[in-house]
Design a protein around this motif. Structure first.
Motif, short mmCIF file in Angstrom:
data_model
loop_
_atom_site.label_atom_id
_atom_site.label_comp_id
_atom_site.label_asym_id
_atom_site.label_seq_id
_atom_site.Cartn_x
_atom_site.Cartn_y
_atom_site.Cartn_z
N LYS A 53 30.53 36.78 80.56
CA LYS A 53 30.57 37.92 79.64
C LYS A 53 29.93 37.56 78.31
CE LYS A 53 34.53 40.33 81.56
NZ LYS A 53 35.93 40.69 81.41
N ILE A 54 30.16 36.34 77.83
CA ILE A 54 29.56 35.90 76.57
C ILE A 54 28.04 35.89 76.69
CG2 ILE A 54 29.25 33.87 75.08
CD1 ILE A 54 32.22 33.23 75.61
N LEU A 55 27.53 35.35 77.80
CA LEU A 55 26.09 35.29 78.00
C LEU A 55 25.48 36.69 78.14
CD1 LEU A 55 25.77 32.26 80.43
CD2 LEU A 55 25.05 32.37 78.04
N MET A 56 26.17 37.56 78.87
CA MET A 56 25.67 38.93 79.03
C MET A 56 25.60 39.64 77.68
SD MET A 56 24.97 39.65 82.23
CE MET A 56 25.09 41.41 82.34
N LYS A 57 26.62 39.44 76.86
CA LYS A 57 26.66 40.06 75.53
C LYS A 57 25.51 39.53 74.67
CE LYS A 57 29.67 40.70 71.54
NZ LYS A 57 30.96 40.37 70.94
N ALA A 58 25.29 38.22 74.70
CA ALA A 58 24.21 37.63 73.92
C ALA A 58 22.85 38.15 74.38
CB ALA A 58 24.26 36.11 74.02
N ALA A 59 22.66 38.26 75.69
CA ALA A 59 21.40 38.77 76.23
C ALA A 59 21.19 40.23 75.84
CB ALA A 59 21.37 38.61 77.74
N LYS A 60 22.25 41.02 75.89
CA LYS A 60 22.15 42.43 75.51
C LYS A 60 21.78 42.57 74.03
CE LYS A 60 24.75 46.79 75.58
NZ LYS A 60 23.96 47.33 74.51
N GLN A 61 22.39 41.75 73.19
CA GLN A 61 22.06 41.79 71.76
C GLN A 61 20.59 41.47 71.54
OE1 GLN A 61 24.86 38.92 70.26
NE2 GLN A 61 26.40 40.47 69.78
N GLU A 84 14.39 33.63 72.61
CA GLU A 84 15.83 33.39 72.76
C GLU A 84 16.36 34.06 74.03
OE1 GLU A 84 18.39 34.05 69.41
OE2 GLU A 84 16.97 33.10 68.03
N LEU A 85 15.90 35.27 74.30
CA LEU A 85 16.34 36.00 75.50
C LEU A 85 15.98 35.22 76.76
CD1 LEU A 85 17.56 38.50 76.84
CD2 LEU A 85 15.33 39.59 76.64
N ALA A 86 14.78 34.68 76.81
CA ALA A 86 14.34 33.92 77.98
C ALA A 86 15.23 32.70 78.20
CB ALA A 86 12.89 33.50 77.80
N ILE A 87 15.64 32.05 77.12
CA ILE A 87 16.49 30.87 77.24
C ILE A 87 17.90 31.26 77.69
CG2 ILE A 87 17.58 29.01 75.91
CD1 ILE A 87 14.86 29.04 74.27
N ILE A 88 18.43 32.34 77.14
CA ILE A 88 19.76 32.80 77.54
C ILE A 88 19.76 33.20 79.02
CG2 ILE A 88 21.46 34.65 77.22
CD1 ILE A 88 20.67 34.57 74.20
N GLU A 89 18.69 33.85 79.47
CA GLU A 89 18.61 34.30 80.85
C GLU A 89 18.56 33.14 81.85
OE1 GLU A 89 15.34 37.08 80.76
OE2 GLU A 89 16.71 38.76 80.43
N GLU A 90 18.20 31.94 81.38
CA GLU A 90 18.22 30.77 82.26
C GLU A 90 19.63 30.47 82.76
OE1 GLU A 90 16.60 27.32 80.34
OE2 GLU A 90 14.76 28.37 79.79
N PHE A 91 20.63 30.83 81.96
CA PHE A 91 22.02 30.53 82.30
C PHE A 91 22.70 31.68 83.04
CE2 PHE A 91 20.90 27.96 78.63
CZ PHE A 91 21.25 26.69 79.08
N LEU A 92 22.04 32.82 83.13
CA LEU A 92 22.58 33.97 83.85
C LEU A 92 22.11 33.95 85.30
CD1 LEU A 92 21.97 36.78 81.21
CD2 LEU A 92 24.17 35.94 81.98
N PRO A 93 22.88 34.53 86.21
CA PRO A 93 22.39 34.63 87.59
C PRO A 93 21.18 35.56 87.64
CG PRO A 93 24.51 35.75 87.34
CD PRO A 93 24.20 35.09 86.05
N LYS A 94 20.38 35.41 88.67
CA LYS A 94 19.18 36.24 88.83
C LYS A 94 19.60 37.71 88.88
CE LYS A 94 15.55 37.21 92.14
NZ LYS A 94 16.04 38.53 92.49
N GLN A 95 18.91 38.53 88.12
CA GLN A 95 19.20 39.96 88.08
C GLN A 95 18.70 40.64 89.36
OE1 GLN A 95 20.68 41.57 84.98
NE2 GLN A 95 21.31 39.45 85.17
N LEU A 96 19.41 41.68 89.78
CA LEU A 96 19.03 42.42 90.97
C LEU A 96 17.77 43.23 90.72
CD1 LEU A 96 22.49 43.87 92.07
CD2 LEU A 96 21.27 41.96 93.10
N SER A 97 16.92 43.33 91.73
CA SER A 97 15.75 44.20 91.63
C SER A 97 16.22 45.65 91.76
CB SER A 97 14.75 43.87 92.73
OG SER A 97 15.27 44.26 93.99
N ASP A 98 15.32 46.58 91.51
CA ASP A 98 15.67 48.00 91.58
C ASP A 98 16.11 48.39 93.00
OD1 ASP A 98 15.91 50.53 90.23
OD2 ASP A 98 14.16 51.19 91.39
N GLU A 99 15.43 47.85 93.99
CA GLU A 99 15.76 48.17 95.39
C GLU A 99 17.13 47.60 95.76
OE1 GLU A 99 12.73 46.37 94.76
OE2 GLU A 99 11.74 48.28 94.42
#
Length: 150
Positions: A53-61, A84-99
């Motif tokens: 949740k902390i990482l998601m919040k930071a990425a959203k900001q 900064e966003l690219a670095i934060i996203e390294e720690f998040l799981p891969k995001q789902l594609s649109d499909e």
């Protein structure tokens, strides 16, 4: 290894490599973790869910700030936020594609038995829990709304 230890090791590596952008992003994440730990809500450290949740919040900001900087024609600030966003996203799981997102939400709609836009609340409750960390809340909401209108 906990997220905090991973971040601390990353900070050391960034300092050795003199990578200012990475160092700034990792320090921001560490700061958020320390704030959450000292808030008193968790006695025995943060759970993996709380870290996510902390990482998601930071990425959203960062995404929101990036959007503002681009709209105000501030490429210097937008570039920092993007890094900064690219670095934060390294720690998040891969995001789902649109499909993939469409398929998951279609399954959730079927399991909940939703049939109209009035059922959006039921679907969003289940979808936001199941897809936490895998998709942005706005994207989930937009896709649920789109699929329920059909």
């Amino acid at each position: 290894m906990s997220l905090k230890l991973t971040i601390e090791n990353g900070i050391k590596d960034a300092m050795r490599a003199k990578d200012a952008d990475r160092l700034r992003a990792l320090r921001a994440i560490k700061s958020l973790i320390l704030l959450e730990e000292t808030s008193g809500s968790s006695a025995d450290g943060l759970s993996a869910d709380a870290e996510m949740k902390i990482l998601m919040k930071a990425a959203k900001q960062r995404r929101d700030s990036l959007e503002v900087y681009v709209s105000q024609n501030r490429p210097d600030l937008a570039e920092k936020e993007q890094a900064e966003l690219a670095i934060i996203e390294e720690f998040l799981p891969k995001q789902l594609s649109d499909e993939e997102l469409t398929a998951k939400i279609t399954e959730i709609i079927a399991s909940v038995g939703a049939s109209s836009p009035a059922d959006m609340g039921k679907v969003m409750g289940v979808a936001s829990k199941q897809l936490a960390g895998l998709a942005d809340g706005k994207a989930i909401s937009a896709k649920v709304s789109e699929l329920l209108k059909k």
